[in-house]
Design a protein around this motif. Sequence first.
Motif, PDB file in Angstrom:
ATOM      1  N   UNK A   1       1.808   3.620  -4.066  1.00 21.33           N
ATOM      2  CA  UNK A   1       2.113   3.162  -5.428  1.00 21.33           C
ATOM      3  C   UNK A   1       3.540   3.496  -5.825  1.00 21.33           C
ATOM      4  N   UNK A   2       3.967   4.735  -5.626  1.00 23.32           N
ATOM      5  CA  UNK A   2       5.310   5.102  -6.070  1.00 23.32           C
ATOM      6  C   UNK A   2       6.391   4.384  -5.259  1.00 23.32           C
ATOM      7  N   UNK A   3       6.166   4.217  -3.964  1.00 21.80           N
ATOM      8  CA  UNK A   3       7.159   3.518  -3.133  1.00 21.80           C
ATOM      9  C   UNK A   3       7.224   2.042  -3.511  1.00 21.80           C
ATOM     10  N   UNK A   4       6.076   1.373  -3.585  1.00 24.01           N
ATOM     11  CA  UNK A   4       6.079  -0.056  -3.895  1.00 24.01           C
ATOM     12  C   UNK A   4       6.586  -0.335  -5.306  1.00 24.01           C
ATOM     13  N   UNK A   5       6.204   0.499  -6.272  1.00 26.58           N
ATOM     14  CA  UNK A   5       6.717   0.334  -7.640  1.00 26.58           C
ATOM     15  C   UNK A   5       8.232   0.477  -7.668  1.00 26.58           C
ATOM     16  N   UNK A   6       8.756   1.383  -6.851  1.00 26.96           N
ATOM     17  CA  UNK A   6      10.200   1.625  -6.807  1.00 26.96           C
ATOM     18  C   UNK A   6      10.977   0.438  -6.262  1.00 26.96           C
ATOM     19  N   UNK A   7      10.325  -0.387  -5.457  1.00 24.13           N
ATOM     20  CA  UNK A   7      11.023  -1.460  -4.756  1.00 24.13           C
ATOM     21  C   UNK A   7      10.842  -2.840  -5.391  1.00 24.13           C
ATOM     22  N   UNK A   8      10.107  -2.887  -6.513  1.00 22.05           N
ATOM     23  CA  UNK A   8       9.993  -4.141  -7.262  1.00 22.05           C
ATOM     24  C   UNK A   8      11.376  -4.645  -7.642  1.00 22.05           C
ATOM     25  N   UNK A   9      11.584  -5.938  -7.458  1.00 22.77           N
ATOM     26  CA  UNK A   9      12.835  -6.626  -7.794  1.00 22.77           C
ATOM     27  C   UNK A   9      14.025  -6.182  -6.940  1.00 22.77           C
ATOM     28  N   UNK A  10      13.748  -5.382  -5.900  1.00 18.59           N
ATOM     29  CA  UNK A  10      14.809  -4.963  -4.970  1.00 18.59           C
ATOM     30  C   UNK A  10      14.513  -5.537  -3.583  1.00 18.59           C
ATOM     31  N   UNK A  11      13.349  -5.194  -3.030  1.00 17.91           N
ATOM     32  CA  UNK A  11      12.954  -5.706  -1.719  1.00 17.91           C
ATOM     33  C   UNK A  11      12.120  -6.975  -1.884  1.00 17.91           C
ATOM     34  N   UNK A  12      11.266  -6.996  -2.888  1.00 22.61           N
ATOM     35  CA  UNK A  12      10.420  -8.147  -3.193  1.00 22.61           C
ATOM     36  C   UNK A  12      10.450  -8.369  -4.699  1.00 22.61           C
ATOM     37  N   UNK A  13      10.026  -9.554  -5.118  1.00 22.06           N
ATOM     38  CA  UNK A  13      10.039  -9.864  -6.546  1.00 22.06           C
ATOM     39  C   UNK A  13       9.039  -8.992  -7.304  1.00 22.06           C
ATOM     40  N   UNK A  14       7.851  -8.813  -6.704  1.00 21.64           N
ATOM     41  CA  UNK A  14       6.802  -7.996  -7.314  1.00 21.64           C
ATOM     42  C   UNK A  14       5.899  -7.468  -6.208  1.00 21.64           C
ATOM     43  N   UNK A  15       5.379  -6.264  -6.388  1.00 26.22           N
ATOM     44  CA  UNK A  15       4.563  -5.687  -5.320  1.00 26.22           C
ATOM     45  C   UNK A  15       3.226  -6.406  -5.127  1.00 26.22           C
ATOM     46  N   UNK A  16       2.916  -7.378  -5.967  1.00 30.57           N
ATOM     47  CA  UNK A  16       1.742  -8.214  -5.745  1.00 30.57           C
ATOM     48  C   UNK A  16       1.898  -9.023  -4.457  1.00 30.57           C
ATOM     49  N   UNK A  17       3.135  -9.178  -3.983  1.00 32.44           N
ATOM     50  CA  UNK A  17       3.407  -9.911  -2.734  1.00 32.44           C
ATOM     51  C   UNK A  17       2.964  -9.135  -1.498  1.00 32.44           C
ATOM     52  N   UNK A  18       2.740  -7.841  -1.635  1.00 34.12           N
ATOM     53  CA  UNK A  18       2.312  -7.029  -0.487  1.00 34.12           C
ATOM     54  C   UNK A  18       0.842  -7.335  -0.225  1.00 34.12           C
ATOM     55  N   UNK A  19       0.602  -8.047   0.869  1.00 33.96           N
ATOM     56  CA  UNK A  19      -0.760  -8.481   1.206  1.00 33.96           C
ATOM     57  C   UNK A  19      -1.373  -7.637   2.319  1.00 33.96           C
ATOM     58  N   UNK A  20      -0.551  -6.845   2.969  1.00 35.26           N
ATOM     59  CA  UNK A  20      -1.019  -5.961   4.027  1.00 35.26           C
ATOM     60  C   UNK A  20      -0.244  -4.652   3.898  1.00 35.26           C
TER      61      UNK A  20
END
Length: 109
Positions: free
Chosen positions: A70-89
Amino acid sequence: FTPMKTRQYELLVGNTALDLRKNNDPWPHPIQAIIVAIFPIPVSWPKKKQLMAHDQLIPPAKPDADNIAKIILDSLNKIVFLDDVQVVSLFVIKKFGPHPKVQVHFSQV
């Protein structure tokens, strides 16, 4: 409410990603993420337990893998991906090592 310590860590992770991505746009497609969190072996542990941790016979207990993600993916929103909802795996690995760090690997699905 997000605690100050959490916000500071998210900022550190986000700024590190910005430096590494060299102003590339966030990815718009589905993403697979692998997060490897490496923790130091507590020096207060008995030698036998330290050796077991070194040999990966016992895992780090805290924090929980889902909290790491959670903390890693939240940190990377709008940087690596548009939104962490894109992480499917998502795969999270917790282990002990000589140099504490978090490694994050992304790939397009």
